[in-house]
Structures are given as C-alpha cells and as structure tokens.
Design an enzyme around this catalytic site. Sequence first.
Site, PDB file in Angstrom:
ATOM      1  CD  GLU A 280      39.515 -12.607 -96.084  1.00  0.00           C
ATOM      2  OE1 GLU A 280      39.738 -13.141 -97.171  1.00  0.00           O
ATOM      3  OE2 GLU A 280      40.008 -11.524 -95.722  1.00  0.00           O
TER       4      GLU A 280
ATOM      5  CE  LYS B 159      37.054  -7.231 -87.986  1.00  0.00           C
ATOM      6  NZ  LYS B 159      37.979  -6.932 -86.909  1.00  0.00           N
TER       7      LYS B 159
ATOM      8  CG  ASP C  28      41.187  -9.734 -81.776  1.00  0.00           C
ATOM      9  OD1 ASP C  28      41.334  -8.574 -82.195  1.00  0.00           O
ATOM     10  OD2 ASP C  28      40.698 -10.005 -80.667  1.00  0.00           O
TER      11      ASP C  28
ATOM     12  CE1 TYR D  75      43.523  -6.334 -94.466  1.00  0.00           C
ATOM     13  CE2 TYR D  75      44.004  -7.755 -92.594  1.00  0.00           C
ATOM     14  CZ  TYR D  75      43.857  -6.491 -93.137  1.00  0.00           C
ATOM     15  OH  TYR D  75      44.025  -5.393 -92.344  1.00  0.00           O
TER      16      TYR D  75
ATOM     17  CE  LYS E 203      34.048  -6.907 -85.160  1.00  0.00           C
ATOM     18  NZ  LYS E 203      33.875  -6.007 -84.060  1.00  0.00           N
TER      19      LYS E 203
ATOM     20  CB  CYS F 101      22.157  19.219 -64.952  1.00  0.00           C
ATOM     21  SG  CYS F 101      23.932  18.999 -65.105  1.00  0.00           S
TER      22      CYS F 101
ATOM     23  CB  CYS G  29      24.991  23.146 -63.927  1.00  0.00           C
ATOM     24  SG  CYS G  29      23.697  22.775 -65.118  1.00  0.00           S
TER      25      CYS G  29
ATOM     26  CB  CYS H 179      22.211  19.459 -68.702  1.00  0.00           C
ATOM     27  SG  CYS H 179      22.731  21.019 -68.011  1.00  0.00           S
TER      28      CYS H 179
ATOM     29  CB  CYS I  33      26.252  22.814 -67.712  1.00  0.00           C
ATOM     30  SG  CYS I  33      26.493  21.154 -67.073  1.00  0.00           S
TER      31      CYS I  33
END
Length: 724
Positions: free
Chosen positions: A124, A126, A128, A235, A323, A417, A420, A435, A441
């Site tokens: 069925e 979907k 939105d 549904y 999807k 990084c 840091c 890092c 950090c």
Amino acid sequence: MSDSLFNFEEEDARARHKKLVAQIRHHDALYYQKDEPEISDADYDALRRELEDLESKHPELVTADSPTQTVGAAPARGFKKVRHSVPMLSLSNVFSEEDVGDFLDRIRRFLGLAENESVGIQAEPKIDGLSCSLRYENRKLVLAATRGDGQEGEDITANVMMISDVPIELPDEAPDMLEVRGEIYMRRDDFAALNKRQEEAGKQLFANPRNAAAGSVRQLDPAITAERPLHFFAYAVADDSVLSAKTQNDIISTLQQWGFVRAEPFDVCDNEDALMAYYQDILEKRPDLDYEIDGVVYKVNRKDWQERLGFVSRAPRWATAHKFPAEQAITRLKDIEIQVGRTGALTPVARLEPISVGGVVVSNATLHNEDEIRRKDIRIGDMVVIQRAGDVIPQIVRVLTDKRTGEEKEFPYPDHCPVCKSLAIREEGEAVRRCTGGLICDAQAVERLKHFVSRDAFDIEGMGTKVIELFWEKGLLHSPADIFRLEERNKELVCHSDPRESGAEESVASDKRSFAGAQDDNELRPLQEWEGWGEKSAENLFAAIQNRRTIELPRFIYALGIRQIGQATAKRLAGHYGSLEALKTAMDAAQDRESEAFADLLSIEDVGPAVADDLLGFFAEDHNREVLADLESFLTIETYEAPAASDSPVAGKTVVFTGTLETMTRAEAKAGAESLGAKVAGSVSAKTDYVIAGADAGSKLKKARELGVTVLSEEEWKQLIGRD
Ligand code: IVH
C-alpha cells in the site's frame, strides 16, 4: 527583572513592538514550518502576553497583521500528554529490489518456510503525513493522539473530531475497545489553496503538506482545524486480537466497512516480482495522486505470521517501507569543514551554495569520511549532484568533472583535530579518523554535553544545543554535573553583581544592554541579565533542570554517551542489571574477560564483543568514574525493571535454548521469549531458570541437569507461555 516591566516611552514602545512581532514570527516559523521550536511553550506565551499588554497600552501600534490580530493563529501549545496502550512503531526501510528480496528471505528464514513457499504481502502507499492513534470505547471516539516518541503522544482529540474521514461512532458489530492507527494528511490541492489563503492574509506559508497537516492538528482552537481540510487513512489496529479478521487485508477491509478510508491503490502480492510491479506502478502514478507519498509499505498479510514475527527495536519484522529514489539537484561545493563528534569522530561536511531539492533548501551535505572524498574525487569549487531522501541528511552523489575550470582545490584531509590539535588517527579497518584528545578535546566535551541534555537522554527543556554552546563559552559548563551546579553558581553571581554592593548601578544597566554574550566581558553576570534572557526564562531553565534530578536508568545510561550504546542497548542494559549500582559492580567484575560477569554481559541482546569493549573501556576509566560519582551526588537514578510484555510466567526469567527446535527457528524462539520479558542467555549457569532442550541437545543440557536447572521440552515451553 523582566523586560516587560520596563516603562517604555513612545519610541521605545514602537521599537519593542517591532522586535516582539519579529520574534513571534520567527518562533512561529520554527514551530510551523520546521517543527523545531527553539524556546519553551511558556517563553513563547510570555512573548505573546507582552505583545498584548503593549498593544493594550499603545493601541496605535496595532496593525492588521500583528500576531494578536491573526485570531487563533497562536500555535496550540501544551497539549495533554497521553501514553499509548501499545507503542506506536516506525518502519524499517528498503531501497532496492535486492533489499526487497532480503526482506522476504529474512521472513522466510525466521518462520522456517521453504525457499519456494510464498509469503503473501499486502502492499500500500506510504503517505507523507503524521501518524495518529484513535481510541474507541464502546464504539465512541474517546481519544486521538499523535505518535510523539512512540510511547507517549499528545492528546489531539478535539481537533481530530473535526476530520470528516474519522468516524465519531462505530457500528454495533465493532468491539467494545478498539484502537485504530493511521495517517492524518492534507491533499495537494487543499495545501495549495491553504497557502494561497495564508499569503493573502499575510500569514506564514507552510513548507509542504505534511507540515501544514501537522500545524493544523496542533491548533489550540479546533474551529481553525475545522477550516483546514484534513484527511485520515487507516492502516492498522493496535491490538487486532479483538477482530476476527485473519489477514492484514481483512483488518483494513473491516475498518472500511465501519467508515474508515484506506489508502488506494493497494494489492496483495505473492512474490518479489509482484511487489516490484506494484512499486513501479505506484512510482509512475505518484505525480497524479491527490496526496504526497514517499514510498510504499509492504506488510505480511497473515496475522498469525505477523504475531510470530514480532518486532525488532522499534519496527515490526513483518513490515517495511520501500522508499522512492531521492530527489537530486546540482550546486557548487563552496568549502569542506571538519566537525568533531562526541566520540571524537572527524566528519567532513560540505558547505554548498544553497539550492532547493524537492522543496527543501539545502546548504550542507554529509561527506561521511575521507575515503568518500577521495573515491568521488571531490574538490572545493566543484559542481556536484546532491540528493536528499526523506529525512536523511543530503549527500553528494557525484562530481560533474566536465564542469571543472582548473580552479578547483583538493582538500587536504587533516591528521590533527581542528579543535584541540591532538593527533587524529584512523585505526585499522576503520573508515573514521578520530581525535585522540579524549578528555582534553573541547569539541568532544561540548558534543557530549549536547547529547547529555538531548531529548532521549536528560531531555532538559530550554537547554538546547545553542544554550550548551553559550554556557560552554562562558565557562559555566565543563562536565555534565555542572548542569546541576548552574543554579547555585548563578545565585553567587547575583550577589556579586548586586549594584548595592558594587555601587555601580549605572554600569550594570549599560552592560546589560551590551552584554549580548560578549566574549570579552571578564565578569560574568547572572543569567537573567544576559541578552535574550529574563527572570522568567532563567527561572524556567533552573526549574527544568531541577525537574530532571530524578531520572530513569535507561535514560541515564544513554546520556553517558558511551560509544555504540544507543537507546535500545541502554534499555537492555538497564533491564538486565536493574540499577546503576548493579551495573557498576558488574562492569568491574567483567573487566576480567574470563569471568561469569563477562559471559553474562555478552548474553544481553545487542551486546557483542565490540560493544562490550566500549562499555568496559568506559567503566575502567578513572575520570569517567569520577564523573559518574559527581552526577550521582546530584541525582536520584531510579532502579529499572524491564516492563514485562505481559504478566507472563516467564517475565524476568533467564532461559537458554539448546538443540534443534522443531516448530520454530532459534531466532523466533529467542524473540518470542524476549517479547514476554524473559532474558535469553547463550550459556547455562546457576542463574538460568529454564533450559529448553530440542533434539540432539548436548553439553548445555548436561550442565543444566548437573546444576538442577528446570529442563523443558519445546512442547512444555509452549504450554508455559500459552502458545500451544
Ligand atoms: S504501518 C507497525 N502503513 O510511516 C506499523 N505506516 O515510517 C507501523 N506511514 O509512523 C506503520 N503510511 O506514520 C504504515 N500505509 C502505511 C503508512 C505508514 C505512512 C507512516 C507512519 C509511520 C511511518 C513509519
């Protein structure tokens, strides 16, 4: 002192009015269009009240488009919270034909079906929109609720009563108790007409039909909702054992007979080819449908199979969403920036020239990691194809190399990084560079704090990412426990800055206006004097913090931000150990990899060796233990009992399956036991309550006998759990 108590002169009043109107519009837009409010309901209401006060004192300031004149436009805030009787779940996703095949294979494997046995699937659209649960008692609609976090939603009954597709009463043949689930949505033509009316009235436009539908059900005044053309598709039924229907399709047909509307076109498919044909057909029809859809949903048709398949985390095993492909657009990559996450992961982010993709303006995209940049040969200045699908972060699909001018620059991936300056290393087999700064950090510390207060963790209202960043800059926060010290610290600041003490009344007043989070201000002022803050908002924040000093164990564990410990695993850990004390003791004992405690840890679902390593690593670190102790001194951490799925006789029991089972697969047996609140372990110990022995059971059965653990046959087990 609140700003609203100022005695404005004419000019000040005009300026204040302008500012208030702008602020309210800004917050309305965040609330309606992005569904992402920045301030609490109380603060929003305070702004509106101030505007009303101001206009009543200065009627000459009232304009036709003032928020006070747009009757009912005030977003409905503070809806009553309601707990769902059965959680409202989400769906897993598939994106390709191969994924669809995998989905069907998984189902066959779980149910132990032959490869050629067909699994009837109902397909069925979907839709939105936003999901809604409707509770009928004695055939009357008594409650309508939004999905919320799946466990708890908002009571929107008065508004849903206005939707003509929602029956207020059901016919006599309907059961006494029924909970119907479905999607509230707005049709495309109604959306366009609504936006036109909004524009003519000088009101905010909605970004898309879904936001318009969400904004409309959130109106405090149901009369406004009545003017907004909303629809509802049914549904599912929350607990469908009250119906005699044997298939998903029959359930929805029954609902149709009782006055509900189902999404069309739907189909019952017998194999993968039929599913793909359905998918293609809908994909082609998509532009002509009256409503927006973002894919199709596949659901195992047989109800008895649905029951056996059950759930994983927050989604049913018997359903998935296929999807539609993402929408794409072309734009220029302006720059690449490196973000440092809470676990130290360096993530490159693409800064793009803003472009609209499927109706949403996109200016950032994820680049995942350094290999991705190299593999796609992405250079700064390139024209790139970007795509977004649903709510996922936009991605760069590929570079348009033929558009290159020679000016493009390669991006030298940092090995330090950016925050840091510690070395950033990539461990073997890992895609991510991290890092090594750990506790020194700042980026990691700030991200950890953001995580700590986030919605699924401590959920401190009014303490969003912006506030954390600001407090960090001011040096008010270093570790999570500092959050609970804020109020005290603020009180001290109030004493220090009291003009009667310092004798600097003038300078306090002028500082106040210029504060605006000024970095160079050496002396920290109390929160209520910062720009954008007042007595009320500071009070609200401290109250929100106080409110969370008693916390559920799963939230607490999740809030710690331990690598790989997401919400679901945190809950399992909480369920398994029951208290923070027990968790700490167990983690200490499990540091010895040969111990019973370590084996016990691995018996928890979702906890494999890698997760166990991260968990034990966290608890072995002295600094983390200090942070824990510090937090404990402020908090009441509740003990936790995994909610028994029922008052089943096996809730809380530890069971071990061994040997070959005949009527169910091992995965099914495990999932079934867990859904009834039992813990399924991999090895037999004195703590085991039941061993379920199938054919050819060997050493585990022997051990159970030695330890005197109750041994059940598969049949006896099924009798015990009432599934015989
Ligand atoms: S079934 C246990 N069917 O999609 C089954 N959901 O991504 C749960 N949705 O929250 C959902 N159309 O709001 C189902 N035909 C459909 C749907 C649908 C839209 C929404 C629903 C859910 C979300 C999950």
